[in-house]
Write an enzyme that holds these catalytic residues in place. Structure first.
Site, PDB file in Angstrom:
ATOM      1  N   SER A  30       0.845  -1.209   0.000  1.00 21.21           N
ATOM      2  CA  SER A  30       0.000   0.000   0.000  1.00 21.21           C
ATOM      3  C   SER A  30       0.873   1.249   0.000  1.00 21.21           C
ATOM      4  CB  SER A  30      -0.888   0.018   1.253  1.00 21.21           C
ATOM      5  OG  SER A  30      -1.659  -1.167   1.319  1.00 21.21           O
ATOM      6  N   THR A  33       4.103   4.504  -3.430  1.00 22.68           N
ATOM      7  CA  THR A  33       5.229   3.956  -4.212  1.00 22.68           C
ATOM      8  C   THR A  33       4.811   2.696  -4.965  1.00 22.68           C
ATOM      9  OG1 THR A  33       6.751   4.857  -2.547  1.00 22.68           O
ATOM     10  CG2 THR A  33       7.656   3.228  -4.064  1.00 22.68           C
ATOM     11  N   GLY A 100       2.877   2.033   8.161  1.00 25.41           N
ATOM     12  CA  GLY A 100       1.572   2.381   8.693  1.00 25.41           C
ATOM     13  C   GLY A 100       1.196   3.819   8.446  1.00 25.41           C
ATOM     14  N   GLY A 102       0.132   4.835   5.861  1.00 21.81           N
ATOM     15  CA  GLY A 102      -1.140   4.729   5.133  1.00 21.81           C
ATOM     16  C   GLY A 102      -2.183   3.931   5.898  1.00 21.81           C
ATOM     17  N   GLU A 108      -0.643  -5.516   5.705  1.00 24.63           N
ATOM     18  CA  GLU A 108       0.721  -5.516   5.145  1.00 24.63           C
ATOM     19  C   GLU A 108       1.609  -6.517   5.875  1.00 24.63           C
ATOM     20  OE1 GLU A 108       1.694  -1.404   5.609  1.00 24.63           O
ATOM     21  OE2 GLU A 108       1.230  -0.938   3.521  1.00 24.63           O
TER      22      GLU A 108
END
Ligand code: DER
Length: 235
Positions: A30, A33, A100, A102, A108
């Protein structure tokens, strides 16, 4: 500009090195990038991609896969992935990472653990010696809403007096994760950040904490695009 180019450089290099034709189950992280990761995978062509399944680490990641017309899979269907590529908020000299930013660190971390190879990609701002050197927002901690006040109080007493609930910008109230939980951002002093594995263990024992945005001893490599067009690889 420079930062986007360096994100793309990191992402392309990591895909070229770690997403090989024989890899069929691919985890997609996520953040801002990983779109360049998907871009580079698409460039490998339909022939190889039509035999692959792509597993997301949240709603944004799922959208990336769907919008790229790649086959979407579920981690409960594919508990072991060949490779997962994900972003990071900061990476130290030993490949420990803060993640984190995001608010996706729970899924993740599940996909990081499920992957045979887990690789991080980031721009040069994330490349540090010690965690907290550049990332000042604190460790993202996912908590169940029912327990957030007690967790905040606990964090205030164990080294993070400025720990705070992450409030949403385009929504009234706190940020709500893809797992319907809250996020607390907890800055800790260098004395604690220089031993991230120890801090992670301490935090995971606090009742109500679901997952902590410290990824320790998990990555095979981390790729950082630099402003001068070079790539720094840590492993
Ligand atoms: O939330 C995360 O851990 C994401 O990977 C994210 O923080 C990475 O940030 P980026 O937008 O700089 O790639």
């Amino acid at each position: 500009e420079g930062i986007e180019k360096s994100k793309r450089l990191a992402a392309w290099t990591a895909v070229d090195n770690h997403v090989l034709p024989e890899h069929k189950i691919i985890g997609i992280g996520s953040g801002s990038t990983v779109p360049y990761v998907v871009e580079r995978i698409l460039a490998q062509g339909r022939a190889v991609n039509k035999n692959r399944v792509f597993i997301p680490t949240g709603f944004q990641s799922k959208q990336l896969i769907v919008e790229a017309h790649l086959t979407l899979g579920d981690v409960s269907q594919y508990p072991v992935l060949d490779v997962t590529i994900d972003g990071a908020d900061e990476v130290d000299r030993s490949l420990n990472a803060i993640k984190g930013g995001g608010a996706c660190q729970l899924q993740e971390k599940v996909l990081a653990e499920a992957a045979t190879t887990w690789v991080m990609v980031a721009d040069y701002r994330k490349n540090s010696e010690i965690l907290g050197a550049n990332w000042k927002q604190g460790i993202p901690i996912e908590v169940v809403p029912f327990a957030y006040a007690g967790v905040l109080n606990h964090l205030h007493h164990i080294g993070s007096p400025n720990a705070a609930l992450r409030m949403a910008k385009m929504k009234a109230g706190p940020v709500v994760s893809d797992n319907a939980n809250f996020i607390i951002d907890a800055p800790f002093p260098e004395s604690q950040m220089k031993e991230p594995a120890k801090l992670l263990t301490q935090l995971k024992l606090i009742t109500g904490i679901v997952e902590v945005g410290l990824f320790c001893n998990m990555a095979k490599a981390a790729y950082f695009g630099n402003e001068d067009g070079t790539v720094t690889v840590k492993w």
